[in-house]
Design an enzyme around this catalytic site. Sequence first.
Site, mmCIF file in Angstrom:
data_model
loop_
_atom_site.group_PDB
_atom_site.id
_atom_site.type_symbol
_atom_site.label_atom_id
_atom_site.label_comp_id
_atom_site.label_asym_id
_atom_site.label_seq_id
_atom_site.Cartn_x
_atom_site.Cartn_y
_atom_site.Cartn_z
ATOM 1 N N GLU A 6 -130.495 31.632 48.640
ATOM 2 C CA GLU A 6 -131.148 31.658 47.379
ATOM 3 C C GLU A 6 -132.192 30.349 47.357
ATOM 4 O OE1 GLU A 6 -128.254 31.975 44.450
ATOM 5 O OE2 GLU A 6 -127.458 33.824 45.094
ATOM 6 N N ARG B 171 -122.653 29.799 29.204
ATOM 7 C CA ARG B 171 -122.355 30.845 28.730
ATOM 8 C C ARG B 171 -121.744 31.407 27.564
ATOM 9 N NH1 ARG B 171 -122.319 33.934 34.372
ATOM 10 N NH2 ARG B 171 -124.432 34.009 34.878
ATOM 11 N N HIS C 86 -128.394 31.735 36.034
ATOM 12 C CA HIS C 86 -127.899 32.134 37.404
ATOM 13 C C HIS C 86 -127.159 30.965 38.062
ATOM 14 C CE1 HIS C 86 -127.475 33.786 41.278
ATOM 15 N NE2 HIS C 86 -127.888 32.748 41.625
ATOM 16 N N LYS D 267 -132.501 31.851 33.165
ATOM 17 C CA LYS D 267 -133.310 32.807 33.346
ATOM 18 C C LYS D 267 -134.396 33.118 31.674
ATOM 19 C CE LYS D 267 -129.345 35.345 35.128
ATOM 20 N NZ LYS D 267 -128.391 36.073 34.798
ATOM 21 N N ASN E 276 -127.514 36.746 29.891
ATOM 22 C CA ASN E 276 -126.678 35.624 29.971
ATOM 23 C C ASN E 276 -127.133 34.204 30.415
ATOM 24 O OD1 ASN E 276 -126.761 36.279 32.597
ATOM 25 N ND2 ASN E 276 -124.559 36.951 32.816
ATOM 26 N N THR F 159 -119.136 35.872 33.785
ATOM 27 C CA THR F 159 -120.581 36.784 33.847
ATOM 28 C C THR F 159 -120.414 37.316 32.506
ATOM 29 O OG1 THR F 159 -120.087 37.071 36.214
ATOM 30 C CG2 THR F 159 -121.682 38.518 35.088
ATOM 31 N N PHE G 143 -126.988 48.913 36.885
ATOM 32 C CA PHE G 143 -127.627 47.855 36.138
ATOM 33 C C PHE G 143 -128.590 47.010 37.107
ATOM 34 C CE2 PHE G 143 -123.626 45.823 37.765
ATOM 35 C CZ PHE G 143 -124.356 44.752 38.633
ATOM 36 N N ARG H 52 -120.476 26.668 38.960
ATOM 37 C CA ARG H 52 -119.983 28.111 38.424
ATOM 38 C C ARG H 52 -119.300 27.823 36.948
ATOM 39 N NH1 ARG H 52 -122.082 33.194 39.845
ATOM 40 N NH2 ARG H 52 -120.051 34.032 39.640
ATOM 41 N N TYR I 220 -131.276 39.797 43.959
ATOM 42 C CA TYR I 220 -130.134 40.336 43.509
ATOM 43 C C TYR I 220 -129.670 41.467 44.327
ATOM 44 C CZ TYR I 220 -129.541 37.863 38.944
ATOM 45 O OH TYR I 220 -129.221 36.949 37.931
HETATM 46 P P1 DAT Z 1 -122.985 36.219 37.979
HETATM 47 O O1 DAT Z 1 -124.284 36.175 37.180
HETATM 48 O O2 DAT Z 1 -121.898 35.815 37.136
HETATM 49 O O3 DAT Z 1 -123.002 35.659 39.301
HETATM 50 P P2 DAT Z 1 -122.993 38.805 39.147
HETATM 51 O O4 DAT Z 1 -123.545 38.151 40.539
HETATM 52 O O5 DAT Z 1 -121.625 39.671 39.358
HETATM 53 O O6 DAT Z 1 -122.859 37.711 38.135
HETATM 54 O O7 DAT Z 1 -124.011 39.865 38.533
HETATM 55 C C1 DAT Z 1 -125.283 39.405 38.173
HETATM 56 C C2 DAT Z 1 -125.873 39.538 36.938
HETATM 57 O O8 DAT Z 1 -125.983 40.867 36.914
HETATM 58 C C3 DAT Z 1 -125.041 39.231 35.832
HETATM 59 O O9 DAT Z 1 -125.317 37.879 35.436
HETATM 60 C C4 DAT Z 1 -125.207 40.043 34.696
HETATM 61 C C5 DAT Z 1 -125.615 41.328 35.368
HETATM 62 N N1 DAT Z 1 -124.297 42.372 35.613
HETATM 63 C C6 DAT Z 1 -123.339 42.183 36.257
HETATM 64 N N2 DAT Z 1 -122.275 42.986 36.335
HETATM 65 C C7 DAT Z 1 -122.850 43.854 35.275
HETATM 66 C C8 DAT Z 1 -122.442 45.132 34.917
HETATM 67 N N3 DAT Z 1 -121.359 45.640 35.260
HETATM 68 N N4 DAT Z 1 -123.338 45.573 33.843
HETATM 69 C C9 DAT Z 1 -124.457 45.165 33.501
HETATM 70 N N5 DAT Z 1 -124.864 43.995 34.082
HETATM 71 C C10 DAT Z 1 -124.274 43.365 34.907
HETATM 72 MG MG MG Z 2 -123.920 36.381 41.135
#
Ligand code: DAT
Ligand code: MG
Length: 150
Positions: free
Chosen positions: A126, A102, A115, A9, A112, A91, A57, A85, A49
């Site tokens: 994707e 991370r 991705h 990112k 973080n 996350t 968020f 992963r 996303y």
């Molecule tokens: P990951 O990136 O581990 O696959 P995810 O797909 O659940 O996680 O979410 C995508 C991104 O969104 C994640 O890297 C950070 C952000 N995110 C997820 N849950 C969040 C929350 N509750 N508040 C703020 N940002 C969040």
């Molecule tokens: Mg994800």
Amino acid sequence: MGLTFIAIKPDGVHRGLVGEIIARFEKRGLKLCALKVVVPEKAIAEKHYEEHAGKPFYPGLVDYLCSGPIVAMVWSGKDVVAVTRKMIGATKPAQSEPGTIRGDLALDMGRNVIHGSDSDDSAQREIKLWFKEEEVCSKYVKADRMWVYE
Ligand code: DAT
Ligand code: MG
């Protein structure tokens, strides 16, 4: 062998973590199939996303991804989705184990660093979203294959 989509990112690019992160995947034995530096268009980031659309968020997440260049990649290997992963870590950086990307390099869930696709289906989706078919070189046999796989 499966494929997965990985993106460093904008924070990872600005912080100079690209080489460190790619080195981890290379050393693990994974095969690099595609790589490009791109400032994401908003529409692509929103699609990327889309599972989070409507969550509080989501707008900030999309803006963050579009805020600068990312390094978009496709990696291949045995159990590549699960393996990457695990290497990426949880996350929430406070829950990511030391030794993970991370867990070693991030402190804030909203910054973080990386991705990684979370299933074979999302990986397919994707990869198609970010790359043209001819940009993904998944057919070549890596020279160390017989020393990485039994
Ligand atoms: P990951 O990136 O581990 O696959 P995810 O797909 O659940 O996680 O979410 C995508 C991104 O969104 C994640 O890297 C950070 C952000 N995110 C997820 N849950 C969040 C929350 N509750 N508040 C703020 N940002 C969040
Ligand atoms: Mg994800």
